[in-house]
Write an enzyme that holds these catalytic residues in place. Structure first.
Site, PDB file in Angstrom:
ATOM      1  N   SER A   1       0.012  -6.704  -1.236  1.00  0.00           N
ATOM      2  CA  SER A   1      -0.902  -6.831  -2.204  1.00  0.00           C
ATOM      3  C   SER A   1      -0.558  -8.215  -3.116  1.00  0.00           C
ATOM      4  O   SER A   1      -0.224  -9.161  -2.493  1.00  0.00           O
ATOM      5  CB  SER A   1      -1.343  -5.806  -2.947  1.00  0.00           C
TER       6      SER A   1
ATOM      7  N   HIS B   1      -6.550   0.320   0.690  1.00  0.00           N
ATOM      8  CA  HIS B   1      -5.483  -0.656   0.095  1.00  0.00           C
ATOM      9  C   HIS B   1      -4.182  -0.272   0.464  1.00  0.00           C
ATOM     10  O   HIS B   1      -3.133  -1.054   0.563  1.00  0.00           O
ATOM     11  CB  HIS B   1      -6.009  -1.145  -1.084  1.00  0.00           C
TER      12      HIS B   1
ATOM     13  N   ASP C   1     -10.175  -1.751   3.583  1.00  0.00           N
ATOM     14  CA  ASP C   1      -9.219  -2.371   2.241  1.00  0.00           C
ATOM     15  C   ASP C   1     -10.277  -3.419   1.401  1.00  0.00           C
ATOM     16  O   ASP C   1     -10.916  -3.948   1.938  1.00  0.00           O
ATOM     17  CB  ASP C   1      -8.273  -3.147   3.097  1.00  0.00           C
TER      18      ASP C   1
END
Length: 290
Positions: A102, A268, A241
Site C-alpha cells: 500500500s 487489499h 482490491d
C-alpha cells in the site's frame, strides 16, 4: 529462530525494528502501509520467510513501537526515504530485497526512482498506490456501487467536514469490508495494529479515509518515472482490491523487468486473506531473484 530487535536513530527520532532469521539468502526489508500503520499484520504472515533469509520489519516513525513526535513537518515522503536509508546503513544491509504494501509501495518506488540505491536486488509492490489520482478514480467507482444511503452519508460528512463522526466511520466500514479486508470477522491482528497506528500521520499525508486523499500525497504520481525501475519487480493485488487489478496492471506495464499476480479471492490485505498463496508467490519470486 533468532530474533533481534532494537532502535535506530533516524531523522526526527528513533524507529523500532526487528530482524528475524539467519538464513544465508539476501535479506528482505518490509515496508508497511498507512501512512501511520504498523508492521504487525505483515510480520504475522511474512515471518515464515525467515527460514531462508533474514527478514527485517520496522515501524515507521510516528507509529507502532517507534517514537511518536508531533511535528507535522516530519510526515513527508522524503523523510521516510531518509529513514529507510538510515535503517539499511545501521543494519549494514548492503544487498536487500524490498517488499512494500500500500503506502509502502509509494515509499519503495520513490526510494528506487529518486535515490537510485545500490544493492536492491528486487522489489515486490503489493497492492500498489503509485498514482493518487488513479487511486481516487478507482475509489469513486467502488463508492458508486455501495448502497445509496451509505454514499449519501459519506458525501454529506465530507462536505460538512464531519468525517470524525460515528456515522461516517460506520459508512466507511462498508467500503472497507468490500475492498480492504473481506474476512469476517476481521483478524485480531488488524484491530491490534489499528490501536498502535497514528491517525495524525495518516491525516497529514493521506486524509480522513482510504477513498478521500486530501493530504500531501494527494498529488503523488510516479508513473512517468516507473520505467526507471530497472530491477526485477513483482506487482501483486487482490481481485477486489482498492488497488484495482486494472491499475496494478497499468503500473506493471510501465516497469520493464516486471510481472503481475492477482489473488482471486482477496482485497487489499491478500497476505491475510490468501496467506498460503501469498507466501508461495512471494517466496518463489525471491528465490528466483537470488
Amino acid at each position: 529462530m533468532k530474533q533481534i530487535e532494537g532502535y535506530i536513530d533516524v531523522p526526527g527520532g528513533r524507529v523500532w525494528y526487528t530482524r528475524i532469521g539467519e538464513g544465508n539468502k539476501t535479506p528482505l526489508v518490509v515496508l508497511h502501509g498507512g501512512p501511520g500503520n504498523t508492521h504487525d499484520p505483515l510480520k504475522s504472515i511474512l515471518n515464515v520467510l525467515a527460514d531462508e533469509r533474514p527478514v527485517i520489519f520496522y515501524d515507521q516513525l510516528g507509529s507502532g513501537n517507534s517514537d511518536r513526535p508531533t511535528d507535522p513537518l516530519l510526515w513527508r515522503t522524503e523523510r521516510f526515504i531518509d529513514e529507510l536509508i538510515g535503517i539499511r546503513e545501521a543494519l549494514d544491509l548492503k544487498e536487500v530485497h524490498l517488499l512494500g504494501h500500500s503506502w509502502g509501495t509509494m515509499l519503495a518506488a520513490s526510494y528506487l526512482i529518486d535515490r537510485k540505491p545500490l544493492g536492491v536486488r528486487s522489489v515486490i509492490l503489493s497492492s500498489p498506490c503509485l498514482s493518487a489520482e488513479r487511486w481516487k478514480k478507482d475509489a469513486d467507482h467502488f463508492l458508486a456501487n455501495l448502497p445509496e444511503d451509505v454514499q449519501l452519508t459519506i458525501k454529506r460528512n465530507e462536505e460538512q467536514a464531519t468525517t470524525d463522526s460515528e456515522e461516517y466511520q460506520t459508512a466507511m466500514e462498508e467500503y472497507y469490508k468490500r475492498h480492504v479486508c473481506r474476512l469476517d470477522p476481521l483478524p485480531s491482528i488488524i484491530a491490534e495494529s489499528r490501536a498502535k497506528a497514528n491517525k495524525d500521520v495518516y491525516m497529514t499525508m493521506w486524509g480522513p479515509s482510504e477513498f478521500s486523499p486530501q493530504g500531501n500525497l494527494k498529488t503523488y504520481d510516479c508513473t512517468p518515472q516507473l520505467h526507471e525501475i530497472q530491477i526485477p519487480t513483482l506487482f501483486v493485488c487482490g481481485r477486489y482490491d482498492e488497488a484495482s487489478p486494472e491499475s496494478t496492471h497499468y503500473y506493471q506495464s510501465l516497469v520493464p523487468a516486471s510481472e503481475l499476480h492477482v489473488f482471486e479471492h482477496s482485497s487489499h490485505v491478500s497476505y491475510l486473506e490468501e496467506t498460503h498463496e501469498y507466501v508461495r508467490i512471494v517466496r518463489g519470486f525471491l528465490s528466483k531473484e537470488e
